[in-house]
Motif scaffolding. Sequence first.
Motif, mmCIF file in Angstrom:
data_model
loop_
_atom_site.group_PDB
_atom_site.id
_atom_site.type_symbol
_atom_site.label_atom_id
_atom_site.label_comp_id
_atom_site.label_asym_id
_atom_site.label_seq_id
_atom_site.Cartn_x
_atom_site.Cartn_y
_atom_site.Cartn_z
ATOM 1 N N ILE A 24 20.261 -52.982 -35.745
ATOM 2 C CA ILE A 24 19.752 -52.464 -36.922
ATOM 3 C C ILE A 24 18.611 -51.611 -36.510
ATOM 4 O O ILE A 24 18.535 -51.166 -37.227
ATOM 5 C CB ILE A 24 19.983 -54.224 -37.494
ATOM 6 N N ILE A 25 17.756 -52.909 -35.862
ATOM 7 C CA ILE A 25 17.085 -51.874 -35.232
ATOM 8 C C ILE A 25 16.803 -50.409 -35.467
ATOM 9 O O ILE A 25 16.265 -49.565 -35.127
ATOM 10 C CB ILE A 25 15.960 -52.803 -34.529
ATOM 11 N N ASN A 26 17.887 -50.214 -34.537
ATOM 12 C CA ASN A 26 18.242 -48.463 -34.155
ATOM 13 C C ASN A 26 19.295 -47.777 -35.614
ATOM 14 O O ASN A 26 18.548 -46.127 -35.308
ATOM 15 C CB ASN A 26 19.229 -48.564 -32.775
ATOM 16 N N ASN A 27 18.959 -48.145 -36.233
ATOM 17 C CA ASN A 27 19.477 -47.245 -37.531
ATOM 18 C C ASN A 27 18.489 -47.599 -39.540
ATOM 19 O O ASN A 27 18.355 -48.542 -39.043
ATOM 20 C CB ASN A 27 21.129 -47.828 -38.469
ATOM 21 N N SER A 28 17.626 -46.658 -39.352
ATOM 22 C CA SER A 28 17.305 -47.191 -40.602
ATOM 23 C C SER A 28 17.243 -47.074 -41.661
ATOM 24 O O SER A 28 16.688 -48.519 -42.301
ATOM 25 C CB SER A 28 15.985 -46.012 -40.446
ATOM 26 N N ASN A 29 19.096 -47.075 -41.983
ATOM 27 C CA ASN A 29 19.122 -47.457 -42.978
ATOM 28 C C ASN A 29 19.701 -48.987 -43.212
ATOM 29 O O ASN A 29 19.509 -50.278 -44.052
ATOM 30 C CB ASN A 29 20.459 -46.996 -43.417
ATOM 31 N N GLN A 52 16.276 -58.113 -28.979
ATOM 32 C CA GLN A 52 16.630 -57.765 -27.714
ATOM 33 C C GLN A 52 17.144 -57.284 -26.996
ATOM 34 O O GLN A 52 17.992 -56.993 -27.997
ATOM 35 C CB GLN A 52 15.884 -59.829 -27.458
ATOM 36 N N ASP A 53 17.042 -56.521 -25.944
ATOM 37 C CA ASP A 53 17.196 -56.193 -25.443
ATOM 38 C C ASP A 53 18.604 -56.540 -24.448
ATOM 39 O O ASP A 53 18.125 -58.150 -24.403
ATOM 40 C CB ASP A 53 17.087 -54.649 -24.624
ATOM 41 N N GLN A 54 18.849 -56.079 -23.662
ATOM 42 C CA GLN A 54 19.744 -57.427 -22.306
ATOM 43 C C GLN A 54 19.277 -57.999 -21.279
ATOM 44 O O GLN A 54 19.391 -58.801 -20.796
ATOM 45 C CB GLN A 54 20.597 -56.737 -21.502
ATOM 46 N N ASN A 55 17.709 -57.386 -21.771
ATOM 47 C CA ASN A 55 16.868 -57.998 -20.434
ATOM 48 C C ASN A 55 15.707 -58.900 -21.164
ATOM 49 O O ASN A 55 14.709 -59.507 -20.765
ATOM 50 C CB ASN A 55 15.473 -56.537 -19.489
ATOM 51 N N GLY A 56 16.063 -59.441 -22.813
ATOM 52 C CA GLY A 56 15.300 -60.331 -23.236
ATOM 53 C C GLY A 56 13.761 -59.577 -24.468
ATOM 54 O O GLY A 56 13.533 -60.975 -24.343
ATOM 55 N N ARG A 57 13.839 -58.073 -24.017
ATOM 56 C CA ARG A 57 12.239 -57.698 -24.129
ATOM 57 C C ARG A 57 12.689 -57.127 -25.419
ATOM 58 O O ARG A 57 13.624 -56.609 -25.908
ATOM 59 C CB ARG A 57 12.150 -56.077 -23.654
ATOM 60 N N PRO A 58 12.020 -58.004 -26.526
ATOM 61 C CA PRO A 58 11.633 -57.339 -28.240
ATOM 62 C C PRO A 58 11.670 -56.334 -28.519
ATOM 63 O O PRO A 58 10.774 -55.241 -27.755
ATOM 64 C CB PRO A 58 11.063 -58.721 -28.805
ATOM 65 N N THR A 59 11.806 -55.864 -29.414
ATOM 66 C CA THR A 59 12.134 -54.936 -29.967
ATOM 67 C C THR A 59 11.530 -55.118 -31.748
ATOM 68 O O THR A 59 12.402 -55.540 -32.129
ATOM 69 C CB THR A 59 12.398 -53.804 -30.085
ATOM 70 N N TYR A 60 10.361 -54.796 -32.664
ATOM 71 C CA TYR A 60 10.087 -54.719 -33.373
ATOM 72 C C TYR A 60 9.491 -53.925 -34.581
ATOM 73 O O TYR A 60 10.073 -53.515 -34.407
ATOM 74 C CB TYR A 60 8.563 -55.795 -33.384
ATOM 75 N N GLN A 61 10.097 -54.203 -35.680
ATOM 76 C CA GLN A 61 10.280 -53.314 -36.955
ATOM 77 C C GLN A 61 9.484 -53.646 -37.542
ATOM 78 O O GLN A 61 10.467 -54.865 -38.411
ATOM 79 C CB GLN A 61 11.657 -52.428 -37.307
ATOM 80 N N GLY A 62 9.322 -52.537 -38.595
ATOM 81 C CA GLY A 62 8.264 -53.076 -40.366
ATOM 82 C C GLY A 62 7.210 -52.710 -40.114
ATOM 83 O O GLY A 62 6.470 -51.497 -39.986
#
Length: 86
Positions: A24-29, A52-62
Amino acid sequence: MNMEGAIIKEQGVTFAIVIVKPHIINNSNECSEARAAFQRYFPEMPIILMAQDQNGRPTYQGRKDIVAFLANVHPSRIPWKQYTFS
């Protein structure tokens, strides 16, 4: 509907973080659709999506200022909660 997330008030801004799948994070729609869907549960709050990626690192979008703030917060310091809505 069940979701995991958090409501945070920082520097006078109250916002919601909702955990989503990485695709979801990787798709703007899909980001827009998810944010619109969650807005009814967190009215009048900016919605930040987190995956979170497979290593548990978060990515935020907003909102950029909130994402920049969260980049300096360890995920264990966020008051995560399970939300249930009917």
